[in-house]
Write an enzyme that holds these catalytic residues in place. Structure first.
Site, PDB file in Angstrom:
ATOM      1  N   ALA A   1      25.971 -35.406 -24.583  1.00 26.19           N
ATOM      2  CA  ALA A   1      25.345 -36.106 -23.455  1.00 26.19           C
ATOM      3  C   ALA A   1      24.890 -37.520 -23.814  1.00 26.19           C
ATOM      4  O   ALA A   1      24.744 -38.354 -22.936  1.00 26.19           O
ATOM      5  CB  ALA A   1      24.169 -35.297 -22.906  1.00 26.19           C
ATOM      6  N   GLU A   2      24.666 -37.828 -25.099  1.00 30.61           N
ATOM      7  CA  GLU A   2      24.269 -39.190 -25.469  1.00 30.61           C
ATOM      8  C   GLU A   2      25.457 -40.150 -25.316  1.00 30.61           C
ATOM      9  O   GLU A   2      25.275 -41.352 -25.202  1.00 30.61           O
ATOM     10  CB  GLU A   2      23.762 -39.235 -26.921  1.00 30.61           C
ATOM     11  CG  GLU A   2      22.281 -38.970 -27.044  1.00 30.61           C
ATOM     12  CD  GLU A   2      21.860 -37.613 -26.526  1.00 30.61           C
ATOM     13  OE1 GLU A   2      22.451 -36.609 -26.965  1.00 30.61           O
ATOM     14  OE2 GLU A   2      20.982 -37.541 -25.667  1.00 30.61           O
TER      15      GLU A   2
ATOM     16  N   THR B   1      24.421 -30.747 -21.124  1.00 30.34           N
ATOM     17  CA  THR B   1      25.183 -29.905 -22.055  1.00 30.34           C
ATOM     18  C   THR B   1      24.326 -28.749 -22.574  1.00 30.34           C
ATOM     19  O   THR B   1      23.136 -28.886 -22.797  1.00 30.34           O
ATOM     20  CB  THR B   1      25.691 -30.735 -23.249  1.00 30.34           C
ATOM     21  OG1 THR B   1      24.595 -31.468 -23.802  1.00 30.34           O
ATOM     22  CG2 THR B   1      26.766 -31.700 -22.800  1.00 30.34           C
TER      23      THR B   1
ATOM     24  N   ASN C   1      19.912 -32.781 -21.591  1.00 29.08           N
ATOM     25  CA  ASN C   1      19.460 -33.998 -20.924  1.00 29.08           C
ATOM     26  C   ASN C   1      20.571 -34.679 -20.136  1.00 29.08           C
ATOM     27  O   ASN C   1      21.727 -34.253 -20.138  1.00 29.08           O
ATOM     28  CB  ASN C   1      18.908 -34.975 -21.968  1.00 29.08           C
ATOM     29  CG  ASN C   1      19.958 -35.342 -22.994  1.00 29.08           C
ATOM     30  OD1 ASN C   1      20.133 -34.617 -23.961  1.00 29.08           O
ATOM     31  ND2 ASN C   1      20.674 -36.443 -22.808  1.00 29.08           N
TER      32      ASN C   1
ATOM     33  N   ASP D   1      15.515 -37.903 -22.311  1.00 30.11           N
ATOM     34  CA  ASP D   1      16.210 -36.981 -23.225  1.00 30.11           C
ATOM     35  C   ASP D   1      15.411 -35.681 -23.373  1.00 30.11           C
ATOM     36  O   ASP D   1      15.410 -35.055 -24.429  1.00 30.11           O
ATOM     37  CB  ASP D   1      16.444 -37.640 -24.601  1.00 30.11           C
ATOM     38  CG  ASP D   1      17.341 -36.811 -25.511  1.00 30.11           C
ATOM     39  OD1 ASP D   1      18.118 -35.992 -24.989  1.00 30.11           O
ATOM     40  OD2 ASP D   1      17.256 -36.981 -26.747  1.00 30.11           O
TER      41      ASP D   1
ATOM     42  N   LYS E   1      11.630 -29.863 -25.102  1.00 30.12           N
ATOM     43  CA  LYS E   1      11.211 -31.164 -25.633  1.00 30.12           C
ATOM     44  C   LYS E   1      10.039 -31.756 -24.867  1.00 30.12           C
ATOM     45  O   LYS E   1       9.230 -32.475 -25.440  1.00 30.12           O
ATOM     46  CB  LYS E   1      12.390 -32.145 -25.554  1.00 30.12           C
ATOM     47  CG  LYS E   1      13.380 -32.058 -26.700  1.00 30.12           C
ATOM     48  CD  LYS E   1      14.367 -33.215 -26.566  1.00 30.12           C
ATOM     49  CE  LYS E   1      15.420 -33.202 -27.653  1.00 30.12           C
ATOM     50  NZ  LYS E   1      16.374 -34.324 -27.478  1.00 30.12           N
TER      51      LYS E   1
ATOM     52  N   TRP F   1      15.499 -28.220 -31.523  1.00 29.46           N
ATOM     53  CA  TRP F   1      16.335 -27.011 -31.565  1.00 29.46           C
ATOM     54  C   TRP F   1      15.823 -26.003 -32.595  1.00 29.46           C
ATOM     55  O   TRP F   1      16.174 -24.813 -32.512  1.00 29.46           O
ATOM     56  CB  TRP F   1      17.798 -27.373 -31.903  1.00 29.46           C
ATOM     57  CG  TRP F   1      17.893 -27.931 -33.292  1.00 29.46           C
ATOM     58  CD1 TRP F   1      17.802 -29.238 -33.646  1.00 29.46           C
ATOM     59  CD2 TRP F   1      17.989 -27.193 -34.507  1.00 29.46           C
ATOM     60  NE1 TRP F   1      17.832 -29.361 -35.001  1.00 29.46           N
ATOM     61  CE2 TRP F   1      17.956 -28.129 -35.558  1.00 29.46           C
ATOM     62  CE3 TRP F   1      18.115 -25.832 -34.802  1.00 29.46           C
ATOM     63  CZ2 TRP F   1      18.032 -27.739 -36.900  1.00 29.46           C
ATOM     64  CZ3 TRP F   1      18.183 -25.439 -36.139  1.00 29.46           C
ATOM     65  CH2 TRP F   1      18.146 -26.389 -37.170  1.00 29.46           C
TER      66      TRP F   1
ATOM     67  N   CYS G   1      24.040 -48.765 -35.581  1.00 31.53           N
ATOM     68  CA  CYS G   1      24.203 -48.120 -36.889  1.00 31.53           C
ATOM     69  C   CYS G   1      23.046 -47.197 -37.262  1.00 31.53           C
ATOM     70  O   CYS G   1      23.217 -46.254 -38.035  1.00 31.53           O
ATOM     71  CB  CYS G   1      24.337 -49.167 -38.000  1.00 31.53           C
ATOM     72  SG  CYS G   1      25.345 -50.601 -37.557  1.00 31.53           S
TER      73      CYS G   1
ATOM     74  N   CYS H   1      22.677 -43.088 -37.347  1.00 34.42           N
ATOM     75  CA  CYS H   1      23.250 -42.317 -38.465  1.00 34.42           C
ATOM     76  C   CYS H   1      22.730 -42.812 -39.821  1.00 34.42           C
ATOM     77  O   CYS H   1      22.371 -42.016 -40.678  1.00 34.42           O
ATOM     78  CB  CYS H   1      24.772 -42.393 -38.447  1.00 34.42           C
ATOM     79  SG  CYS H   1      25.517 -41.667 -36.975  1.00 34.42           S
TER      80      CYS H   1
HETATM   81 CA    CA Z   1      20.003 -35.331 -26.206  1.00 33.64          CA
END
Ligand code: CA
Length: 714
Positions: A210-211, A268, A288, A333, A360, A422, A634, A637
């Site tokens: 979803a992002e 999702t 989200n 989100d 969340k 999660w 960047c 990650c």
């Molecule tokens: Ca998300």
């Protein structure tokens, strides 16, 4: 003559023996064809799981997903004698999120890149390994590390989904592929990280993305052959395809005119599901929006069903039965993909079958799982976007001073990390408490008027601001980020006890009948607490931050506690400054403990020293442009402020060779097979040079920090 007869008799007997042997082999192979010899899990066995507490046969142990082990040989009186029974190193040091299954003495689990492992659960001997060989160009398609949360077992087979969206059935005894089916459209940035669930012979799997911009759904496949049984979409197809049934019409009406459909809508189901066998209802935790920014996505301010909802389906045909939306018009989100737990709670005069979730958005929800009616909801963490949940309407009441980020940035609790993510909770029917890996992690949401949308990269419509870099500002920021183990009374809707942690991002939970709760931490410890009071009874150094949830199992009367370790996943990868504060690394292993266990983890090798960076010669404006670009493209990650969380290379320590081919790596995809996407469509060569200038500056910053630290240490 006598000799001849004897010889004849011997050969006649041996002939019979061969015939018997051949018949036995034939019978055995026939039996093998119909009667699997490993992972013989079926509906009957799963429904009676409490009769064999030594096995952990499904993701949350039982369909109720309570993550409670009835084993009590290890208990609050003897847990101090716990020691390492065995350990196994995984192939790749990355985020490790799986819950292992243990069935009849065999452990089935997964690691990064969706590699499946089967171990002898008593000794740790590797029985087999299956690598689905996820193509390198798919590894960069996920938001939150190349993780996998585990397998499902059914009738002699092990089922899992690969990061690139294939659902794969393996023969449980040898780990050989039986069938495989592609569950997602590879033209979009779908990924699969969740564990499948199996109900009545159907394997159910969702997806993520979803992002980046996808449309969420879950699919059920026939466990025997992989044929699709049903599919349920969590958001409508778009204005061009209005549905004709009542459910589709209800969904479409909640996406009024002006809604942005190009990015799939999101929703999702990337992690949590639960199943009630009496009601035959399958519960989905829905994620989200795509994009997050509700002013861009949803100018008509509809509820946008079924984003951030719990949805109940008929497990046989996938038809909608009820839904409860935790966050209408989602814009932060605020997924409701978090762990779903089924229990019967004493509410008023009667026991009520409930479903519980701490999504969340920071509220703990208790719903009647027969009809989705809200029983109660209270904040379990710091919540500023809403004042409360209205019991009459079942809807949150927003606090517009914070929740309206249309005109200016609003620092909001919770942020996209969530008050709970999660990392699974646990529920102990003995204490009546739910154990939550709770956290505080705010985020400055801003309606980004310059948000660029594309099909290749991040599509949230919310700017990720650069993180602070100087030590004082970093320390000040980190003070806002907290974590705890929270024992929550779901009947009273209030905390029973709480253990504070240094930082968010701590591991999932296990509760046992031995009055114990087990949790791994972001700072690399594995800890046992008393379940009733939260007293620390035992802890050990895991040599890595832990995000996964432990399990317990028994073989030959010996009880074991197992946990997958490996610091990583979405937030841990981004929050490198937290890993630096906690001094943790990413070392991916299975760790298994028993009373009197005496194994010792081998010491970790020291990190190789980095090549000295070139002199920092770029002007301040170029470095600042590099900072903005790094943060936007960047940092998720490689880590905020270029401090790596551990599972992805720290770009401050780039080797001379890597620096020389930097543009080829970033634009040309030279490291595609290692999971580094090509950014040619998003960045130009001057952009890459600015990013490089920023990274050179950050390399010098790190060297200066080290010098400062070593001179500060007496
Ligand atoms: Ca998300």
């Amino acid at each position: 003559m006598h000799v001849e007869l004897a010889r004849h008799e011997r050969s006649r007997r041996s002939g019979w023996r061969w015939a018997w042997l051949a018949a036995a082999v034939l019978l055995a192979s026939l039996a093998n064809a119909t009667q699997p010899t490993a992972a013989r899990v079926d509906r009957q066995r799963l429904l009676a799981a409490d009769k064999e507490p030594g096995n952990w046969m499904a993701h949350g142990r039982t369909y109720s997903e309570q993550r409670f082990s009835p084993l009590e040989r290890i208990n609050d009186g003897n847990v101090a004698q716990l020691g390492l029974a065995w350990h196994a190193r995984l192939d790749i040091d990355h985020g490790t999120e799986a819950t292992p299954l243990v069935i009849d003495g065999v452990m089935y689990t997964t690691g990064a890149r969706s590699i499946v492992y089967a171990f002898d659960a008593r000794s740790g001997t590797l029985l087999w390994k299956y690598d689905p060989k996820v193509p390198g160009d798919r590894l960069g398609k996920g938001c939150c590390d190349i993780v996998n949360r585990g397998v499902a077992a059914w009738n002699g087979r092990i089922y899992f989904a690969s990061f690139d969206g294939r659902l794969i059935a393996l023969d449980a005894r040898r780990g050989r592929k039986v069938w495989e089916v592609q569950t997602v459209d590879l033209k979009r940035s779908y990924t699969v990280t969740g564990a499948p669930r199996i109900v009545n012979g159907k394997v159910i799997i969702g997806n993520g993305g979803a992002e980046f911009g996808v449309r969420g759904y879950v699919t059920a496949y026939d466990a025997r052959n992989g044929r699709q049984a049903w599919r349920f979409y969590t958001v409508p197809a778009g204005p061009a395809k209005p549905g004709d049934d009542a459910v589709t019409k209800m969904m479409a009406a909640s996406w009024p005119a002006g809604a942005v459909w190009a990015f799939g809508g999101g929703g999702t189901v990337w992690d949590s599901m639960a199943y009630d066998p009496q009601l035959n209802l399958l519960y989905l935790g829905v994620g989200n929006a795509s994009p997050w920014n509700r002013y861009v996505r949803n100018p008509g301010r509809g509820d946008n069903l079924f984003l951030s909802s719990i949805v109940a389906l008929n497990a046989d045909n996938g038809r909608y039965v009820w839904h409860y939306q935790t966050t209408p018009n989602e814009g932060w989100d605020y997924t409701a993909t978090q762990h779903l737990i089924l229990a019967d709670l004493p509410l008023g005069e009667q026991m009520v079958p409930v479903i519980m979730q701490a999504p969340k958005n920071g509220f703990f929800y208790v719903l009647d799982r027969r009809n989705g009616k809200l029983v109660s909801a209270q904040p379990f963490s710091k919540v500023t976007w809403a004042t409360h949940v209205d019991l009459a309407t079942g809807r949150p009441v927003e606090n517009p001073d914070v929740s309206d980020y249309s005109q200016q940035a609003k620092l909001t609790w919770p942020g996209p990390l969530g008050a709970h993510n999660w990392n699974p909770m646990a529920y102990s029917p003995r204490t009546g408490l739910v154990y939550i890996p709770e956290q505080e992690a705010p985020f400055p949401y801003i309606n980004d008027p310059n948000a660029r949308f594309n099909r290749r990269g991040w599509n949230t419509g919310v700017t990720l601001p650069p993180a602070p870099e100087d030590a004082a500002s970093v320390a000040q920021m980190l003070q806002l980020f907290k974590g705890s183990l929270l024992a929550w009374d779901p009947v009273q809707q209030k905390p029973a006890w709480k253990v504070p942690y240094k930082s968010p991002g701590n591991g999932g939970l296990l509760a046992t009948a031995g009055n114990l709760v087990f949790q791994g931490t972001a700072d690399g410890r594995f800890v046992a607490y008393s379940a009733d009071k939260g007293e620390t009874l035992w802890q050990t150094d895991a040599q890595s931050g832990i995000v996964a949830a432990p399990i317990s199992y028994a073989v030959d009367g010996e009880q074991y506690i197992a946990v997958m370790v490996g610091w990583g996943g979405g937030f841990p990868r981004y929050a490198g400054q937290i890993a630096a504060q906690n001094q943790v690394r990413t070392v991916s292993r299975v760790l298994v403990y028993k009373l009197g266990g005496s194994q010792v983890l081998p010491a970790l090798a020291a990190l190789a020293p980095a090549d000295p960076p070139p002199p920092s010669t770029a002007d301040a404006a170029t470095i600042d442009r590099g900072r903005q670009l790094f943060s936007a493209h960047c940092s998720f990650c490689h880590g905020a402020a270029a401090v790596s969380g551990g599972s992805v290379p720290d770009l401050r320590r780039m080797s001379v060779a890597t620096r020389q081919s930097f543009a080829g790596i970033v634009l040309g995809g030279l490291r595609l097979q290692a999971g580094m996407p090509a950014f040619a469509e998003l960045l130009s060569l001057p952009d890459v040079e600015a990013i490089n200038a920023y990274l050179v500056k950050r390399a010098h910053d790190e060297i200066a920090e080290r010098v400062q630290q070593s001179s500060a240490t007496p």
